[in-house]
Design a protein around this motif. Structure first.
Motif, PDB file in Angstrom:
ATOM      1  N   GLY A   4       0.818  -1.214   0.000  1.00 43.11           N
ATOM      2  CA  GLY A   4       0.000   0.000   0.000  1.00 43.11           C
ATOM      3  C   GLY A   4       0.848   1.260   0.000  1.00 43.11           C
ATOM      4  O   GLY A   4       0.740   2.106  -0.914  1.00 43.11           O
ATOM      5  N   PRO A   5       1.741   1.434   1.001  1.00 41.07           N
ATOM      6  CA  PRO A   5       2.635   2.604   0.980  1.00 41.07           C
ATOM      7  C   PRO A   5       3.561   2.616  -0.228  1.00 41.07           C
ATOM      8  O   PRO A   5       3.838   3.682  -0.798  1.00 41.07           O
ATOM      9  CB  PRO A   5       3.430   2.444   2.289  1.00 41.07           C
ATOM     10  N   TYR A   6       4.056   1.450  -0.608  1.00 38.90           N
ATOM     11  CA  TYR A   6       4.938   1.342  -1.779  1.00 38.90           C
ATOM     12  C   TYR A   6       4.225   1.879  -3.012  1.00 38.90           C
ATOM     13  O   TYR A   6       4.777   2.695  -3.776  1.00 38.90           O
ATOM     14  CB  TYR A   6       5.345  -0.127  -1.918  1.00 38.90           C
ATOM     15  N   ALA A   7       2.984   1.455  -3.229  1.00 40.13           N
ATOM     16  CA  ALA A   7       2.217   1.905  -4.392  1.00 40.13           C
ATOM     17  C   ALA A   7       1.922   3.396  -4.314  1.00 40.13           C
ATOM     18  O   ALA A   7       2.026   4.123  -5.312  1.00 40.13           O
ATOM     19  CB  ALA A   7       0.916   1.108  -4.493  1.00 40.13           C
ATOM     20  N   LEU A   8       1.554   3.873  -3.128  1.00 38.94           N
ATOM     21  CA  LEU A   8       1.189   5.278  -2.971  1.00 38.94           C
ATOM     22  C   LEU A   8       2.378   6.204  -3.238  1.00 38.94           C
ATOM     23  O   LEU A   8       2.250   7.227  -3.912  1.00 38.94           O
ATOM     24  CB  LEU A   8       0.652   5.506  -1.554  1.00 38.94           C
ATOM     25  N   ILE A   9       3.557   5.839  -2.731  1.00 38.15           N
ATOM     26  CA  ILE A   9       4.738   6.690  -2.890  1.00 38.15           C
ATOM     27  C   ILE A   9       5.199   6.716  -4.345  1.00 38.15           C
ATOM     28  O   ILE A   9       5.553   7.767  -4.890  1.00 38.15           O
ATOM     29  CB  ILE A   9       5.881   6.207  -1.975  1.00 38.15           C
ATOM     30  N   THR A  10       5.209   5.559  -5.001  1.00 42.73           N
ATOM     31  CA  THR A  10       5.737   5.500  -6.367  1.00 42.73           C
ATOM     32  C   THR A  10       4.782   6.082  -7.399  1.00 42.73           C
ATOM     33  O   THR A  10       5.203   6.356  -8.531  1.00 42.73           O
ATOM     34  CB  THR A  10       6.052   4.048  -6.772  1.00 42.73           C
ATOM     35  N   THR A  11       3.528   6.307  -7.030  1.00 44.72           N
ATOM     36  CA  THR A  11       2.573   6.828  -8.017  1.00 44.72           C
ATOM     37  C   THR A  11       2.035   8.194  -7.599  1.00 44.72           C
ATOM     38  O   THR A  11       2.482   9.223  -8.085  1.00 44.72           O
ATOM     39  CB  THR A  11       1.418   5.840  -8.212  1.00 44.72           C
ATOM     40  N   ALA A  12       1.065   8.224  -6.695  1.00 36.82           N
ATOM     41  CA  ALA A  12       0.403   9.480  -6.345  1.00 36.82           C
ATOM     42  C   ALA A  12       1.366  10.489  -5.740  1.00 36.82           C
ATOM     43  O   ALA A  12       1.361  11.669  -6.096  1.00 36.82           O
ATOM     44  CB  ALA A  12      -0.750   9.205  -5.374  1.00 36.82           C
ATOM     45  N   VAL A  13       2.205  10.047  -4.797  1.00 39.99           N
ATOM     46  CA  VAL A  13       3.152  10.964  -4.158  1.00 39.99           C
ATOM     47  C   VAL A  13       4.158  11.491  -5.182  1.00 39.99           C
ATOM     48  O   VAL A  13       4.448  12.687  -5.240  1.00 39.99           O
ATOM     49  CB  VAL A  13       3.880  10.274  -2.984  1.00 39.99           C
ATOM     50  N   ALA A  14       4.700  10.594  -6.010  1.00 47.29           N
ATOM     51  CA  ALA A  14       5.658  11.020  -7.035  1.00 47.29           C
ATOM     52  C   ALA A  14       5.011  11.997  -8.010  1.00 47.29           C
ATOM     53  O   ALA A  14       5.635  12.986  -8.425  1.00 47.29           O
ATOM     54  CB  ALA A  14       6.203   9.805  -7.776  1.00 47.29           C
ATOM     55  N   ALA A  15       3.769  11.750  -8.371  1.00 48.68           N
ATOM     56  CA  ALA A  15       3.065  12.655  -9.283  1.00 48.68           C
ATOM     57  C   ALA A  15       2.806  14.000  -8.619  1.00 48.68           C
ATOM     58  O   ALA A  15       2.922  15.058  -9.251  1.00 48.68           O
ATOM     59  CB  ALA A  15       1.756  12.025  -9.743  1.00 48.68           C
ATOM     60  N   ASP A  16       2.457  13.980  -7.332  1.00 50.08           N
ATOM     61  CA  ASP A  16       2.263  15.233  -6.598  1.00 50.08           C
ATOM     62  C   ASP A  16       3.538  16.065  -6.587  1.00 50.08           C
ATOM     63  O   ASP A  16       3.531  17.263  -6.875  1.00 50.08           O
ATOM     64  CB  ASP A  16       1.842  14.945  -5.154  1.00 50.08           C
TER      65      ASP A  16
END
Length: 483
Positions: free
Chosen positions: A385-397
């Motif tokens: 969950g955190p792995y996916a969030l950081i590599t996608t939404a957070v990186a895009a932000d």
């Protein structure tokens, strides 16, 4: 005259225009990039399934050492115990070295991939990477067909494959970021990022189908699949609307000025092209790391990926050795971790969108994951969950932060730096697992728990800022704590 809610899009070959509504083309791009990166992970998974075939349990042969030489010879002919050079007692270290060679090359290449990729057409860059990845994945499988027993050959193939696979992640994230805005980014990226787990599951099933009869096909078939997807990418991928295809991208002088404004005056040598390239790469990396949150999330991802990739590369072998299952059954059972990862990635995106707190969402999931690393389904969700969030939404932000002044291509660089830092952990984890497993599998799980807690600690400053700041971003804005 076309309706205002329709866009005129050019096909990659520019031979004929396509008239599609933006929503339909976003759905097409979402699906296509999902399938493209699914094939990347599908081609990475076979090595973990084949490990138990490269070194089988030969204890039955050893127990029959007192049997007649003719009987033992017949048994060897029927069993063909292990694949040289992995038939020795240090096979775990050798298998760990193969993992490390791939992941180390991937980590090093990722830092350069985003910088190179943002200056090339995404379609061509991604196509090249997929075709070359298909070639090297097939080469590994050909080692079985042509009876190759050289460790150097397999190490070379792993290093080369690791380098070309770095073309994938920055490209697909940049493409999906071009088509989707910030609203509900966590949910969209959470669903989209399930391609990682879907690819792992399909890779396990495909590799497991042939692992016992002809493990060469466990690599050749995924290699052909990713190569075929590369051709599809070349024919159909469009990275953005045609009207903004040549939009405002930051030039060398503009990016130099941005970096100098942020970091202070820096002298960039102009004596040679090589010096200019080195200086440009250095300034670009420094600029990306200077964005608030990039360092914390990058280091957190390092330990989160350490845990995830240790499971990715070693879980089937662990199940084989402890549960005494064959390679196919162990591969099928290992998919539980990835099934949990699909749910966890979507759940993390939904929660972070609702609360507007990316770091806090990651921290809570990491805290819950640490004590239960041995529960595959639940741990898969809480770690991925955190792995996916950081590599996608957070990186895009972070890649679309206001300080970048509309430089859309910076998303590729920021994404590559975050994922590149995480890939360092992905390289270290399987290597340590190969060393520690010789002392008992308990040591491996202690390492995973420690890494999980370290990932949590690295987010505490951002969590504190999210919980105490009066300027918390509203849930729908899709931003992280980078104001």
């Amino acid at each position: 005259m076309l309706p205002t809610d329709y866009l005129l899009l050019s096909s990659p070959s520019h031979c004929c225009p396509l008239v599609l509504s933006p929503s339909r083309y976003r759905a097409f791009t979402f699906s296509l990039t999902f399938l493209l990166y699914t094939s990347f992970h599908l081609s990475r998974k076979p090595i973990s399934i084949v490990k138990s075939e490269l070194h089988k349990n030969c204890s039955a042969l050893n127990e029959l050492s007192t049997a007649s030489s003719s009987q033992l010879s017949n048994l060897h002919t029927a069993a063909e115990c292990s694949w040289k050079p992995f038939d020795k007692s240090n096979y775990k270290q050798l298998l760990g070295a193969m993992d490390y060679s791939f992941l180390c090359a991937y980590a090093v290449g990722m830092f350069l991939s985003g910088i190179i990729g943002e200056r090339l057409p995404i379609r061509l860059y991604l196509t090249f990477g997929m075709l070359m990845s298909g070639l090297f994945t097939c080469l590994f499988g050909l080692g079985y067909i042509y009876n190759i027993h050289s460790l150097g050959f397999y190490i070379f193939v792993q290093v080369a494959n690791g380098l070309v696979q770095t073309t994938g992640w920055p490209s697909v994230v940049t493409c999906i970021g071009n088509w989707f805005g910030k609203g509900r980014r966590g949910l969209i990226m959470g669903i989209w990022n399930s391609h990682t787990s879907v690819g792992n599951i399909l890779g396990s099933l495909i590799a497991g189908y042939w692992v016992s009869s002809n493990w060469g096909l466990s690599f050749i078939v995924p290699g052909l699949i990713i190569a075929a997807m590369g051709i599809i990418c070349f024919l159909f991928l469009i990275e953005r609307e045609h009207s903004t295809q040549h939009g405002s991208n930051t030039t060398w002088k503009q990016q130099k000025n941005m970096v100098q404004t942020l970091l202070g005056k820096v002298n960039i040598p102009h004596h040679s092209i090589l010096e200019k390239c080195i200086a440009f790469i250095f300034l670009t990396v420094c600029f990306a790391f200077s964005l608030q949150g990039v360092i914390e999330f990058s280091l957190c991802l390092l330990f989160a990926k350490l845990v995830s990739y240790t499971f990715l590369f070693w879980l089937p072998l662990y199940i084989t050795k402890t549960a005494h299952l064959d390679a196919k059954k162990a591969g099928d059972l290992s998919t539980l971790f990835d099934v949990g990862g699909i749910v966890g990635g979507i759940l993390a995106g939904v929660i972070s969108d609702k609360l507007g707190k990316r770091a806090t969402t990651c921290a809570v999931m990491l805290l819950l994951a640490a004590p239960i690393v041995s529960m595959l389904l639940v741990c898969g969700g809480l770690v991925n969950g955190p792995y996916a969030l950081i590599t996608t939404a957070v990186a895009a932000d972070l890649g679309t932060h206001k300080s970048l002044k509309g430089n859309a291509r910076a998303l590729s660089t920021v994404t590559a730096i975050i994922d590149g830092t995480g890939s360092v952990g992905a390289a270290i984890g399987p290597l340590l697992a190969g060393v520690l497993s010789s002392q008992g599998w308990d040591q491996v799980f202690y390492m995973l728990m420690a890494a999980d807690f370290l990932a949590l600690l690295l987010l505490l400053r951002l969590v504190t800022k999210e919980l105490t700041s009066a300027n918390v971003v509203k849930p729908r804005s899709g931003s992280t704590t980078v104001e």
